[in-house]
Write an enzyme that holds these catalytic residues in place. Structure first.
Site, short mmCIF file in Angstrom:
data_model
loop_
_atom_site.label_atom_id
_atom_site.label_comp_id
_atom_site.label_asym_id
_atom_site.label_seq_id
_atom_site.Cartn_x
_atom_site.Cartn_y
_atom_site.Cartn_z
CG ASP A 48 5.60 3.48 1.73
OD1 ASP A 48 5.64 4.04 2.84
OD2 ASP A 48 4.58 3.45 1.02
CG PHE A 84 -1.93 1.16 1.11
CD1 PHE A 84 -3.04 1.05 0.28
CD2 PHE A 84 -1.73 2.35 1.78
CE1 PHE A 84 -3.95 2.10 0.15
CE2 PHE A 84 -2.62 3.41 1.66
CZ PHE A 84 -3.74 3.28 0.84
CE LYS A 101 -0.14 5.13 7.66
NZ LYS A 101 -1.51 5.59 7.59
N1 PLP Z 1 2.39 4.17 2.43
C1 PLP Z 1 2.07 3.37 3.45
C2 PLP Z 1 3.00 2.25 3.82
C3 PLP Z 1 0.88 3.55 4.16
O1 PLP Z 1 0.56 2.72 5.16
C4 PLP Z 1 0.04 4.62 3.79
C5 PLP Z 1 -1.23 4.83 4.49
O2 PLP Z 1 -1.78 3.98 5.14
C6 PLP Z 1 0.42 5.44 2.72
C7 PLP Z 1 1.60 5.20 2.07
C8 PLP Z 1 -0.46 6.60 2.29
O3 PLP Z 1 -0.33 7.62 3.21
P1 PLP Z 1 -1.42 8.81 3.20
O4 PLP Z 1 -2.72 8.21 3.61
O5 PLP Z 1 -0.86 9.79 4.20
O6 PLP Z 1 -1.44 9.37 1.83
#
Ligand code: PLP
Length: 399
Positions: free
Chosen positions: A220, A135, A249
């Site tokens: 990520d 994700f 986050k």
């Molecule tokens: N990358 C990861 C690993 C995530 O867990 C999330 C959100 O859950 C995101 C990216 C996306 O972040 P945002 O919701 O701040 O755009």
């Protein structure tokens, strides 16, 4: 009393299912609903409210900076932004940083950086190898990089240049590499995909492969970074330094802020390549500075590692005594209890009724990601509720 649920049903876009609770206030690891009922928050806004609700460090930083300077423009220097930039660079393996507003935006920027690097350093290569169940966000490009078909199919045609292979399979990444590949993009531990921890050798194998093939390795760490997994960054747990990393986050404990970090050799942006009105504004970066400094100065990653070991011990004990508990996955305060049937939603709703917020990250997995500052007493209180609910759902009291 105002019926907020009716208003939501009438005027709000139908993007997701909500739990039947209206939250109005929070303090530490607890939140309260509009009727005054308290809940222990083992979800923390999806692993985001890292220092707990209404933390005075955060509240004072917001108030003081709001009275001082909220936003100017990235056309000028601002001090909180540069203080946080230096703090993150000094405490990581990276040389350069750029600030964004959300995880998806930081990942968009990372993808742009990798493509520009591919154009310049690998004969125009642009393809990025991603993993199934990953994700990376909800923008068109980051949802394409993500590994869940149902999040992207309604929005086709999708941007080209992404291929997907199974997670935790280094050989699959090798097979997917070709002359068009510029980068490998993974979460060091998959969060939304179910809290999937790879084998110890996976990330080191990706590092070796990227070095051999002259590819960028991008992590990520939007969910795993900043103490969440028991190290300041999850890459430390695996002894691997990526070339590019994204954060969001927990970086400002709930205030929207994200970051893209890179090693010097791939920091190929030049003026005009990227920009943001809100990204790195003084308000968010002042909060980010105080939060990251608090995490470092108070050795929060070590505290989280100890909490993680304790959680694992408690989960093992549940596993021994309760049929419904099949196992557990995770590191630090990013953990999932794996169930022997698809009962996660039922468990979440039953926990909510008893005053505990947890999350059904998969149909058969309940995620636990409380504030990093949670006390052992609060952890025990929440675990007692979870265990009682699991015992109820698992066919009998604890053995
Ligand atoms: N990358 C990861 C690993 C995530 O867990 C999330 C959100 O859950 C995101 C990216 C996306 O972040 P945002 O919701 O701040 O755009």
């Amino acid at each position: 009393m105002t019926d907020w649920r009716e208003i939501e049903a009438r005027v709000f876009m139908r993007t997701g299912k909500r739990l039947p609770v209206v939250l109005v206030r929070g303090e530490g690891s607890r939140v309260w609903d509009e009727d005054g009922k308290p809940y222990l928050d083992f979800f923390a806004g999806t692993a985001t409210v890292s220092l707990g609700h209404s933390n005075p460090v955060v509240a004072e930083a917001i108030a003081d900076q709001a009275r001082t300077l909220v936003l100017t423009s990235n056309l000028m220097y601002t001090i909180p932004q540069l203080r946080l930039a230096e703090l993150l660079v000094d405490n990581s393996c990276f040389d350069r940083i750029y600030f964004n507003n959300s995880g998806a935006e930081a990942n968009e920027a990372a993808i742009k950086l990798a493509r520009k690097w591919g154009h310049e350093q690998r004969n125009g290569a642009y393809e990025i190898i991603c993993t199934e169940n990953a994700f990376h966000g909800r923008t068109l490009t980051t949802v394409t990089a993500s590994g869940t078909a149902r999040y992207k199919e309604p929005f086709e045609p999708l941007p080209p240049g992404f291929v997907h292979v199974p997670y935790n399979d280094a050989e699959a990444i090798k097979r997917a590499t070709n002359e068009k590949t510029c980068a490998v993009f993974v979460e060091p531990i998959q969060g939304e995909g179910g809290v999937n921890v790879p084998d110890d050798g996976y990330l080191p194998a990706l590092r070796r492969w990227c070095d051999e093939q002259h590819l960028l390795l991008m992590f990520d760490e939007v969910q795993t970074g900043l103490g969440r997994c028991g190290a300041l960054f999850a890459y430390e747990l695996f002894g691997v330094e990526p070339d590019i990393m994204t954060l969001a986050k927990g970086i400002a404990s709930g205030v929207p802020l994200a970051a893209l970090l890179s090693k010097e050799h791939c920091a190929v942006f030049t003026p005009g390549d990227h920009g943001s009105t809100f990204g790195g504004n003084p308000l968010a970066t002042r909060v980010g500075y105080e939060v990251v400094k608090y995490i470092i100065d108070n050795k929060i990653p070590a505290k989280v590692a100890a909490d993680g070991a304790y959680l694992e011990q408690r989960f093992r004990s549940m596993e021994d005594r309760l049929d419904i508990v099949k196992g557990h996955r995770g590191k630090g305060l990013l953990q999932a209890v794996v169930l022997s049937r698809d009962a996660a939603e039922e468990v979440v709703r039953a926990c909510l009724e008893r005053g505990l917020i947890v999350n059904n990250v998969r149909p058969d997995a309940v995620r636990i990601c409380p504030p990093l500052t949670i006390s052992r007493e609060d952890l025990d209180e929440g675990l007692a509720i979870l265990e009682a609910v699991l015992a109820e759902k698992g066919g009998g009291a604890p053995k």
